[in-house]
Design an enzyme around this catalytic site. Structure first.
Site, PDB file in Angstrom:
ATOM      1  N   GLU A   1      63.076  54.057  51.098  1.00  0.00           N
ATOM      2  CA  GLU A   1      63.957  52.957  50.567  1.00  0.00           C
ATOM      3  C   GLU A   1      64.674  53.517  49.198  1.00  0.00           C
ATOM      4  O   GLU A   1      65.780  53.180  48.866  1.00  0.00           O
ATOM      5  CB  GLU A   1      62.949  51.813  50.054  1.00  0.00           C
ATOM      6  CG  GLU A   1      62.269  50.986  51.283  1.00  0.00           C
ATOM      7  CD  GLU A   1      61.575  50.027  51.009  1.00  0.00           C
ATOM      8  OE1 GLU A   1      60.168  50.510  50.643  1.00  0.00           O
ATOM      9  OE2 GLU A   1      61.719  49.010  51.444  1.00  0.00           O
TER      10      GLU A   1
ATOM     11  N   GLU B  63      55.364  50.774  57.118  1.00  0.00           N
ATOM     12  CA  GLU B  63      54.650  49.928  56.837  1.00  0.00           C
ATOM     13  C   GLU B  63      53.931  48.964  57.582  1.00  0.00           C
ATOM     14  O   GLU B  63      52.542  48.301  57.631  1.00  0.00           O
ATOM     15  CB  GLU B  63      55.345  48.920  55.679  1.00  0.00           C
ATOM     16  CG  GLU B  63      55.733  49.597  54.255  1.00  0.00           C
ATOM     17  CD  GLU B  63      56.941  50.470  54.373  1.00  0.00           C
ATOM     18  OE1 GLU B  63      57.764  50.734  55.599  1.00  0.00           O
ATOM     19  OE2 GLU B  63      57.733  50.826  53.451  1.00  0.00           O
TER      20      GLU B  63
HETATM   21  N1  COA Z   1      50.134  57.313  49.661  1.00  0.00           N
HETATM   22  C1  COA Z   1      49.049  58.115  49.291  1.00  0.00           C
HETATM   23  N2  COA Z   1      48.623  59.402  49.658  1.00  0.00           N
HETATM   24  C2  COA Z   1      49.403  59.956  50.608  1.00  0.00           C
HETATM   25  C3  COA Z   1      50.557  59.218  51.172  1.00  0.00           C
HETATM   26  C4  COA Z   1      50.994  57.834  50.639  1.00  0.00           C
HETATM   27  N3  COA Z   1      51.906  57.123  51.121  1.00  0.00           N
HETATM   28  N4  COA Z   1      51.148  59.996  52.142  1.00  0.00           N
HETATM   29  C5  COA Z   1      50.178  61.034  52.247  1.00  0.00           C
HETATM   30  N5  COA Z   1      49.157  61.070  51.284  1.00  0.00           N
HETATM   31  C6  COA Z   1      48.265  62.119  51.062  1.00  0.00           C
HETATM   32  C7  COA Z   1      47.186  61.957  52.335  1.00  0.00           C
HETATM   33  O1  COA Z   1      46.245  60.921  51.973  1.00  0.00           O
HETATM   34  C8  COA Z   1      46.761  63.163  51.907  1.00  0.00           C
HETATM   35  O2  COA Z   1      45.620  63.289  50.889  1.00  0.00           O
HETATM   36  P1  COA Z   1      44.337  64.151  50.993  1.00  0.00           P
HETATM   37  O3  COA Z   1      44.589  65.654  51.005  1.00  0.00           O
HETATM   38  O4  COA Z   1      43.856  63.922  49.562  1.00  0.00           O
HETATM   39  O5  COA Z   1      43.527  63.678  52.214  1.00  0.00           O
HETATM   40  C9  COA Z   1      47.785  64.209  51.522  1.00  0.00           C
HETATM   41  O6  COA Z   1      48.824  63.291  51.139  1.00  0.00           O
HETATM   42  C10 COA Z   1      48.502  64.949  52.851  1.00  0.00           C
HETATM   43  O7  COA Z   1      48.716  64.048  53.740  1.00  0.00           O
HETATM   44  P2  COA Z   1      48.192  64.101  55.341  1.00  0.00           P
HETATM   45  O8  COA Z   1      48.167  62.644  55.716  1.00  0.00           O
HETATM   46  O9  COA Z   1      47.147  65.017  55.392  1.00  0.00           O
HETATM   47  O10 COA Z   1      49.360  64.798  55.792  1.00  0.00           O
HETATM   48  P3  COA Z   1      49.863  65.113  57.492  1.00  0.00           P
HETATM   49  O11 COA Z   1      50.816  66.221  57.448  1.00  0.00           O
HETATM   50  O12 COA Z   1      48.637  64.850  58.331  1.00  0.00           O
HETATM   51  O13 COA Z   1      50.681  63.660  57.618  1.00  0.00           O
HETATM   52  C11 COA Z   1      52.242  61.835  57.113  1.00  0.00           C
HETATM   53  C12 COA Z   1      52.150  63.314  57.104  1.00  0.00           C
HETATM   54  C13 COA Z   1      53.393  61.444  56.334  1.00  0.00           C
HETATM   55  C14 COA Z   1      52.615  61.331  58.644  1.00  0.00           C
HETATM   56  C15 COA Z   1      51.051  60.918  56.716  1.00  0.00           C
HETATM   57  O14 COA Z   1      50.584  61.497  55.369  1.00  0.00           O
HETATM   58  C16 COA Z   1      51.295  59.639  56.516  1.00  0.00           C
HETATM   59  O15 COA Z   1      51.443  58.922  57.712  1.00  0.00           O
HETATM   60  N6  COA Z   1      51.319  58.992  55.272  1.00  0.00           N
HETATM   61  C17 COA Z   1      51.646  57.746  54.825  1.00  0.00           C
HETATM   62  C18 COA Z   1      52.922  57.222  55.163  1.00  0.00           C
HETATM   63  C19 COA Z   1      53.114  55.684  54.825  1.00  0.00           C
HETATM   64  O16 COA Z   1      52.533  55.101  55.620  1.00  0.00           O
HETATM   65  N7  COA Z   1      54.111  55.523  53.789  1.00  0.00           N
HETATM   66  C20 COA Z   1      54.441  54.064  53.620  1.00  0.00           C
HETATM   67  C21 COA Z   1      53.415  53.740  52.402  1.00  0.00           C
HETATM   68  S1  COA Z   1      53.843  51.917  52.257  1.00  0.00           S
END
Ligand code: COA
Length: 263
Positions: free
Chosen positions: A117, A137
């Site tokens: 966004e 989301e």
């Molecule tokens: N908020 C808080 N922490 C987040 C985050 C978010 N939006 N996105 C990633 N992180 C954190 C993970 O919790 C992880 O933290 P940790 O190492 O303390 O466990 C770190 O960042 C690395 O992320 P990870 O999920 O292990 O990486 P990945 O390569 O396996 O996956 C994504 C990457 C982007 C696919 C996955 O992190 C994800 O789906 N994130 C959320 C995206 C989302 O829903 N955003 C909208 C929020 S409203």
């Protein structure tokens, strides 16, 4: 500009400035603090005449532009507090959209949720061919809260916006390019260089005309054609009071490159 920010970094390359979203351990997820820092930086940069274009990117160690709002803040979040978070995110993204100079989102890796966004509030989006963009989301039982339901349909049309929001799947940058969601896609190793080239071209443009075009397009979006055209005509006319218009016309007639000073 004082560079005592913690969750963003500012890199000055006049006439360009890079704002780097800087929470790499959390994939540059947006916190309220980061939003406050972004808001202050934008305020300072808006009046700095030496800066003509802003580029926003994520810290590359975070493998992302930004993975969205920090989900850890959502645990047991009360609706009223969620309202405040949503309003704050919207406010800062609005500030980007209303910023008097061009803003370019430079996207490598993930641009998700609030990060996506934020990129939608920029004037241009340039992405690497390994970038992935989306509004996931819905998968959290939620929906976009940073202007996504408003800006996305305006950029890609309602049906495509509903598809992106309701399925919550990530788009590859090439697919984002096809629907006009990003302006350019380049290899990752060339991303900063290509973004700089685009920014440099914009930095050479007349700043007051650029600001005026941004305002006219934004403010007449929903109005009647006639109202929009009247605003366009008066804005066009007002540019004749600028030294840059005199310079541009004179440079053309004298077959030389114009040099615009923003006055
Ligand atoms: N908020 C808080 N922490 C987040 C985050 C978010 N939006 N996105 C990633 N992180 C954190 C993970 O919790 C992880 O933290 P940790 O190492 O303390 O466990 C770190 O960042 C690395 O992320 P990870 O999920 O292990 O990486 P990945 O390569 O396996 O996956 C994504 C990457 C982007 C696919 C996955 O992190 C994800 O789906 N994130 C959320 C995206 C989302 O829903 N955003 C909208 C929020 S409203």
């Amino acid at each position: 500009m004082p560079n005592d920010y913690q969750e963003i970094k500012i890199v000055q390359e006049p006439p360009l400035t890079w704002i780097i979203l800087n929470r790499p351990e959390k994939l540059n997820a947006l916190s309220l603090r980061m939003l406050d820092e972004l808001s202050s930086a934008l305020e300072e940069l808006s009046t700095d005449k030496s800066i003509r274009v802003i580029l926003i990117k994520g810290n590359p160690e975070g493998r992302s532009f930004s993975a969205g709002m920090d989900i850890s803040a959502f645990v047991n979040l009360k609706p009223l507090d969620a309202l405040h978070i949503s309003k704050r995110l919207q406010e800062v993204i609005n500030k980007l959209e209303m910023f008097p100079k061009p803003v370019i989102a430079v996207i490598d890796g993930y641009a998700l949720g609030g990060g996506f966004e934020l990129a939608l509030g920029c004037d241009f989006r340039i992405a690497s061919n390994r970038a992935e963009l989306g509004l996931p989301e819905i998968k959290l039982g939620l929906m976009p809260g940073g202007g996504g339901t408003q800006r996305l349909p305006r950029i890609v049309g309602e049906a495509k916006a509903k598809e992106i929001i309701m399925f919550g799947e990530r788009l590859k940058s090439e697919d984002a390019l096809k629907i006009g969601l990003v302006n350019w896609v380049v290899p990752p190793e060339k991303l900063d260089e290509e973004a700089r080239k685009v920014a440099q071209k914009l930095a050479e443009a007349p700043p007051i005309a650029i600001m005026t075009v941004k305002n006219v397009i934004r403010l007449t979006r929903h109005g009647l054609l006639e109202e929009g055209q009247m605003f366009e005509a008066t804005s066009f006319a007002s540019l004749f009071a600028t030294k840059d218009a005199a310079e541009g016309v004179s440079a053309f007639l004298n077959k030389r490159k114009p040099s615009f000073i923003g006055e």
